[in-house]
Write an enzyme that holds these catalytic residues in place. Structure first.
Site, PDB file in Angstrom:
ATOM      1  CG  ASP A 130      41.370 -16.375  88.948  1.00  0.00           C
ATOM      2  OD1 ASP A 130      42.363 -16.470  88.455  1.00  0.00           O
ATOM      3  OD2 ASP A 130      40.578 -17.086  88.605  1.00  0.00           O
ATOM      4  CD  GLN A 133      31.847 -20.056  86.608  1.00  0.00           C
ATOM      5  OE1 GLN A 133      32.500 -21.205  86.482  1.00  0.00           O
ATOM      6  NE2 GLN A 133      32.381 -19.054  86.166  1.00  0.00           N
ATOM      7  CD  GLU A 181      43.273 -19.052  86.512  1.00  0.00           C
ATOM      8  OE1 GLU A 181      43.822 -18.176  87.147  1.00  0.00           O
ATOM      9  OE2 GLU A 181      42.052 -19.389  87.038  1.00  0.00           O
ATOM     10  NE  ARG A 209      28.451 -12.444  76.326  1.00  0.00           N
ATOM     11  CZ  ARG A 209      29.239 -13.277  77.433  1.00  0.00           C
ATOM     12  NH1 ARG A 209      28.666 -13.679  78.416  1.00  0.00           N
ATOM     13  NH2 ARG A 209      30.665 -13.180  77.421  1.00  0.00           N
ATOM     14  CB  THR A 227      42.794 -21.698  94.199  1.00  0.00           C
ATOM     15  OG1 THR A 227      41.507 -21.300  94.216  1.00  0.00           O
ATOM     16  CG2 THR A 227      43.627 -21.516  93.452  1.00  0.00           C
ATOM     17  CG  ASP A 254      39.786 -20.298  89.554  1.00  0.00           C
ATOM     18  OD1 ASP A 254      39.923 -20.578  90.769  1.00  0.00           O
ATOM     19  OD2 ASP A 254      39.248 -19.697  89.000  1.00  0.00           O
ATOM     20  NE  ARG A 306      34.128 -24.379  83.988  1.00  0.00           N
ATOM     21  CZ  ARG A 306      35.133 -23.319  84.038  1.00  0.00           C
ATOM     22  NH1 ARG A 306      34.545 -22.349  84.559  1.00  0.00           N
ATOM     23  NH2 ARG A 306      36.295 -23.755  83.529  1.00  0.00           N
ATOM     24  CG  HIS A 356      39.067 -19.215  79.494  1.00  0.00           C
ATOM     25  ND1 HIS A 356      38.404 -20.674  79.490  1.00  0.00           N
ATOM     26  CD2 HIS A 356      38.464 -18.601  80.597  1.00  0.00           C
ATOM     27  CE1 HIS A 356      37.746 -20.644  80.561  1.00  0.00           C
ATOM     28  NE2 HIS A 356      37.749 -19.485  81.372  1.00  0.00           N
ATOM     29  CD  GLU A 381      38.587 -21.371  85.399  1.00  0.00           C
ATOM     30  OE1 GLU A 381      37.599 -21.278  84.393  1.00  0.00           O
ATOM     31  OE2 GLU A 381      39.101 -20.529  85.878  1.00  0.00           O
ATOM     32  CB  THR A 410      41.283 -20.396  81.839  1.00  0.00           C
ATOM     33  OG1 THR A 410      40.614 -20.657  82.899  1.00  0.00           O
ATOM     34  CG2 THR A 410      41.584 -21.756  81.130  1.00  0.00           C
ATOM     35  CE1 TYR A 421      27.587 -15.021  84.063  1.00  0.00           C
ATOM     36  CE2 TYR A 421      26.234 -16.970  84.584  1.00  0.00           C
ATOM     37  CZ  TYR A 421      26.705 -15.916  83.833  1.00  0.00           C
ATOM     38  OH  TYR A 421      26.187 -15.830  82.291  1.00  0.00           O
ATOM     39  CE  LYS A 438      35.633 -19.718  88.405  1.00  0.00           C
ATOM     40  NZ  LYS A 438      36.616 -20.366  87.348  1.00  0.00           N
ATOM     41  CD  GLU A 456      38.538 -22.550  77.358  1.00  0.00           C
ATOM     42  OE1 GLU A 456      38.973 -22.050  76.250  1.00  0.00           O
ATOM     43  OE2 GLU A 456      39.212 -22.860  78.278  1.00  0.00           O
TER      44      GLU A 456
END
Length: 431
Positions: A133, A246, A207, A149, A263, A239, A243, A140, A205, A366, A250, A259, A380
């Site tokens: 992936d 994750q 994709e 951030r 899928t 996908d 969250r 995204h 997601e 994504t 992560y 993840k 998002e």
């Protein structure tokens, strides 16, 4: 026949079909009745049975061997044949299924050649050895980066390297595979110790999936100018993402259990040849962005290596189904939002000598657009769960709930060309 008019099919439902006109002819693996899985072609609301067509003698010469390979219960060997074989079969199918086909009468009289699509069960079209992936949807990446951030949403490597992680091939499925809410560790806000339990922030997601054709030998990188030779076709890909799991797991190695649980892909493989009329120049990078390193830069790929495909996400809740309501559109985006081309993804994946194999699957990452209404995930849309999405029923969603069905669609449209689509990529959340 007027050459300026689009070629029609004797399969009446194909003419004007939103996804599967004669100009598409995607391949897949299906089963019907008590017959086992085998290769087929989508034409209108029917599946053309390649195995039956081979046995009835409708393919002759070199294309008969190609059609025989494509009729098997997995498309890996067909993918391995490459572009010439795909083109040969495509031309033969187009001639057979065209309105003016010399064999029309024989085809129509042959029992078991066409099956109603709604009576067929679709299967994952190839045995997927590896699934990777990518993260090439720059909007995204920016949207998610801003959540964590705000002052520096993109990490320094993003504009130099097509970022990716290795997914789990064993949990790939089509729309008949229910999505069970995963369990895992999460760290609640303000806590220092994680807890174990069901995911509370389940997401989708939007994709594209990329099917690999001929592979490469281990240690032999695929040059950027040859990368398109290794791409067999495309599908839609969801996908699914946990969250909250994750967010805890992560760092530093990226997604794992968040993840790998599921899928979902669309079942039909839209070939590179069918998409040729919808190729586009890769969008110019913003001023100040670095040029790709030489091994990732090919003038022809930059001039025509992108695809112009409209992408759509819809949501159908249990309440909406009970009330007979249509699915609600959540987002409308486009594959032109990819920062890297598919050829660049293939080249970078193999540049260290990694061996790609026929039937390997790539996800693009994504593919969100830059504006509201174009976001390819609830993460998002809801600003990380801080806002809710209100549906026509009055229901609100921050993340997915029990009974929610996520539907992905894709369409290629261009003036002077017959529109083609991918079918649907559907998945229902259980638990």
């Amino acid at each position: 026949m007027n050459a300026s008019l689009p070629r029609l099919s004797w399969v009446a439902s194909a003419n004007g079909h939103p996804d599967f006109p004669l100009q598409n002819l995607p391949l897949g693996v299906f089963s019907h009745g008590d017959q086992g899985p085998r290769g087929g072609v989508a034409i209108g609301d029917r599946v053309f049975d390649l195995q039956a067509a081979v046995q009835a003698g409708f393919f002759q010469g070199a294309v008969r061997e190609v059609a025989t390979i494509a009729s098997r219960d997995r498309l890996n060997d067909f993918f391995a044949l490459g572009a010439t074989a795909r083109q040969r079969l495509r031309h033969a199918l187009s001639d057979l299924l065209a309105e003016d086909s010399p064999q029309r009468g024989s085809l129509q009289a042959t029992a078991g050649l066409l099956h109603p699509m709604d009576e067929c069960r679709m299967h994952v079209p190839a045995q997927v050895g590896d699934y990777t992936d990518f993260y090439v949807g720059i909007h995204h990446a920016m949207n998610v980066g801003r959540l964590f951030r705000p002052d520096n949403p993109l990490l320094p490597n993003y504009k130099y390297v097509p970022i990716a992680y290795h997914g789990r091939a064993s949990t790939l499925g089509t729309g008949d595979t229910p999505i069970k809410r995963p369990h895992g560790q999460t760290l609640a806000a303000g806590e220092e110790v994680p807890t174990f339990g069901p995911c509370k922030r389940l997401d989708y997601e939007l994709e594209m999936g990329v099917w690999i054709g001929p592979g490469n030998e281990q240690g032999q990188a695929i040059a950027i100018e040859r990368a398109s030779d290794h791409i067999a076709g495309f599908c839609l890909l969801n996908d699914w993402s946990a969250r909250d799991i994750q967010a805890w797991e992560y760092q530093p190695l990226g997604p794992f259990l968040s993840k790998s649980f599921a899928t979902t892909i669309s079942a039909w493989v839209v070939t590179a040849e069918a998409l040729a009329p919808f190729r586009s120049a890769q969008p110019l990078r913003p001023e100040g962005d670095p040029q790709p390193l030489p091994y990732l830069l090919d003038p022809l790929d930059q001039a025509s290596g992108a695809l112009d495909i409209e992408l759509e996400v819809l949501l159908l809740t249990g309440q909406m189904k009970a009330r007979g309501m249509a699915a609600h559109r959540l987002a409308l985006s486009n594959t032109l939002n990819m920062y890297w081309t598919v050829a660049q993804m293939v080249t970078h994946h193999s540049i260290n000598g990694c061996k790609l194999q026929p039937g390997d699957l790539f996800g693009t990452g994504t593919l969100s657009g830059p504006q509201a209404g174009q976001f390819g995930s609830l993460l998002e849309m809801t600003a990380g769960g801080k806002q809710s999405v209100t549906l026509p029923t009055g229901e609100e969603r921050r993340f997915l709930e029990h009974g929610d069905e996520v539907i992905l669609r894709a369409r290629c449209q261009r003036e002077g060309q017959v529109s083609i689509g991918f079918g649907e990529c559907r998945g229902v959340v259980q638990g």
